[in-house]
Design a protein around this motif. Structure first.
Motif, short mmCIF file in Angstrom:
data_model
loop_
_atom_site.label_atom_id
_atom_site.label_comp_id
_atom_site.label_asym_id
_atom_site.label_seq_id
_atom_site.Cartn_x
_atom_site.Cartn_y
_atom_site.Cartn_z
N SER A 10 9.36 4.78 -3.37
CA SER A 10 9.38 3.63 -2.45
C SER A 10 8.14 3.52 -1.79
O SER A 10 7.73 4.54 -1.06
CB SER A 10 10.59 3.83 -1.72
OG SER A 10 11.87 3.63 -2.26
N CYS A 11 7.62 2.30 -1.62
CA CYS A 11 6.25 2.32 -0.89
C CYS A 11 6.78 2.30 0.82
O CYS A 11 7.80 1.54 1.17
CB CYS A 11 5.64 0.87 -1.08
SG CYS A 11 4.45 0.60 0.20
N ILE A 12 6.15 3.06 1.69
CA ILE A 12 6.63 3.26 3.14
C ILE A 12 6.37 1.99 3.66
O ILE A 12 6.87 1.72 4.80
CB ILE A 12 6.15 4.49 3.55
CG1 ILE A 12 4.57 4.46 3.46
CG2 ILE A 12 6.64 6.02 2.94
CD1 ILE A 12 4.09 5.58 4.81
N ALA A 13 5.48 1.15 3.35
CA ALA A 13 5.18 0.06 4.10
C ALA A 13 5.85 -1.25 3.70
O ALA A 13 6.34 -1.90 4.53
CB ALA A 13 3.59 -0.35 3.70
N CYS A 14 6.15 -1.43 2.43
CA CYS A 14 7.05 -2.55 2.01
C CYS A 14 8.15 -2.56 1.35
O CYS A 14 9.07 -3.23 1.15
CB CYS A 14 6.12 -3.57 1.35
SG CYS A 14 5.66 -2.81 -0.66
N GLY A 15 8.29 -1.07 0.98
CA GLY A 15 9.79 -0.82 0.58
C GLY A 15 9.91 -1.14 -1.11
O GLY A 15 10.72 -1.01 -1.87
N LEU A 43 2.47 4.70 -0.72
CA LEU A 43 2.14 3.45 -0.69
C LEU A 43 1.86 2.71 -1.86
O LEU A 43 1.31 3.47 -3.02
CB LEU A 43 0.73 3.28 0.23
CG LEU A 43 1.06 3.79 1.63
CD1 LEU A 43 -0.58 3.78 2.13
CD2 LEU A 43 1.75 2.79 2.40
N CYS A 44 2.32 1.47 -2.21
CA CYS A 44 1.90 0.84 -3.60
C CYS A 44 0.39 0.49 -3.15
O CYS A 44 0.10 0.37 -2.16
CB CYS A 44 2.87 -0.54 -3.52
SG CYS A 44 2.77 -1.72 -2.51
N LYS A 45 0.02 -0.03 -4.32
CA LYS A 45 -1.60 -0.36 -4.26
C LYS A 45 -1.95 -1.17 -3.52
O LYS A 45 -2.80 -1.28 -2.81
CB LYS A 45 -1.96 -0.77 -5.72
CG LYS A 45 -2.12 0.63 -6.58
CD LYS A 45 -2.68 0.43 -8.11
CE LYS A 45 -2.72 1.68 -8.91
NZ LYS A 45 -2.97 1.27 -10.25
N PRO A 46 -1.30 -2.48 -3.27
CA PRO A 46 -1.59 -3.56 -2.44
C PRO A 46 -1.62 -3.07 -0.95
O PRO A 46 -2.28 -3.39 -0.33
CB PRO A 46 -0.23 -4.72 -2.66
CG PRO A 46 -0.06 -4.38 -4.06
CD PRO A 46 -0.04 -2.96 -4.29
N CYS A 47 -0.43 -2.32 -0.46
CA CYS A 47 -0.49 -1.83 0.95
C CYS A 47 -1.60 -0.73 0.91
O CYS A 47 -2.04 -0.85 2.26
CB CYS A 47 0.88 -1.26 1.19
SG CYS A 47 2.27 -2.34 1.25
N PHE A 48 -1.76 0.13 0.00
CA PHE A 48 -2.87 1.01 0.22
C PHE A 48 -4.08 0.27 0.46
O PHE A 48 -5.04 0.52 1.22
CB PHE A 48 -2.96 2.06 -0.97
CG PHE A 48 -4.18 2.88 -0.74
CD1 PHE A 48 -3.57 4.10 -0.12
CD2 PHE A 48 -5.22 2.81 -1.34
CE1 PHE A 48 -4.59 4.94 0.11
CE2 PHE A 48 -6.22 3.95 -1.10
CZ PHE A 48 -5.86 4.77 -0.47
ZN LIG Z 1 4.02 -1.60 -0.39
#
Ligand SMILES: [Zn+2]
Length: 92
Positions: A10-15, A43-48
């Motif tokens: 899970s991405c910690i920023a957007c879930g 983190l997923c790529k967009p959030c990263f």
């Molecule tokens: Zn994300």
């Protein structure tokens, strides 16, 4: 097909759940080299991309200032995004 160590995480920023191989490892302690007994966050790529775009320099300082490892994830992300936002994206 997920490999044994291929998430999803899970991405910690957007879930968002993404394959581990597609995520960016994020260690809130800023120490990616000590791996024993640690759980990395992801983190997923967009959030990263968003994070690095906002704070290319001093990222770890910004993370620390935001309370990395001292406050819960939601609080941390909120603080971090506030701290790194250069200007409002849109005016209401
Ligand atoms: Zn994300």
């Amino acid at each position: 097909m997920w490999g044994e160590n291929d998430g999803p995480v899970s991405c910690i920023a957007c879930g968002e759940e993404v394959p581990r191989s597609d995520a960016r490892e994020y260690d809130k302690h800023g120490d990616r080299w000590t791996r024993d007994g640690k759980d990395f966050e992801y983190l997923c790529k967009p959030c990263f991309r968003d994070l690095t775009k906002h704070a290319r320099d001093g990222l770890e300082d910004a993370l620390d200032d935001a309370g990395a490892g001292r406050v819960d994830d939601e609080e941390f992300i909120g603080r971090f995004l506030d701290a790194t936002r250069e200007e409002p994206a849109e005016r209401e």
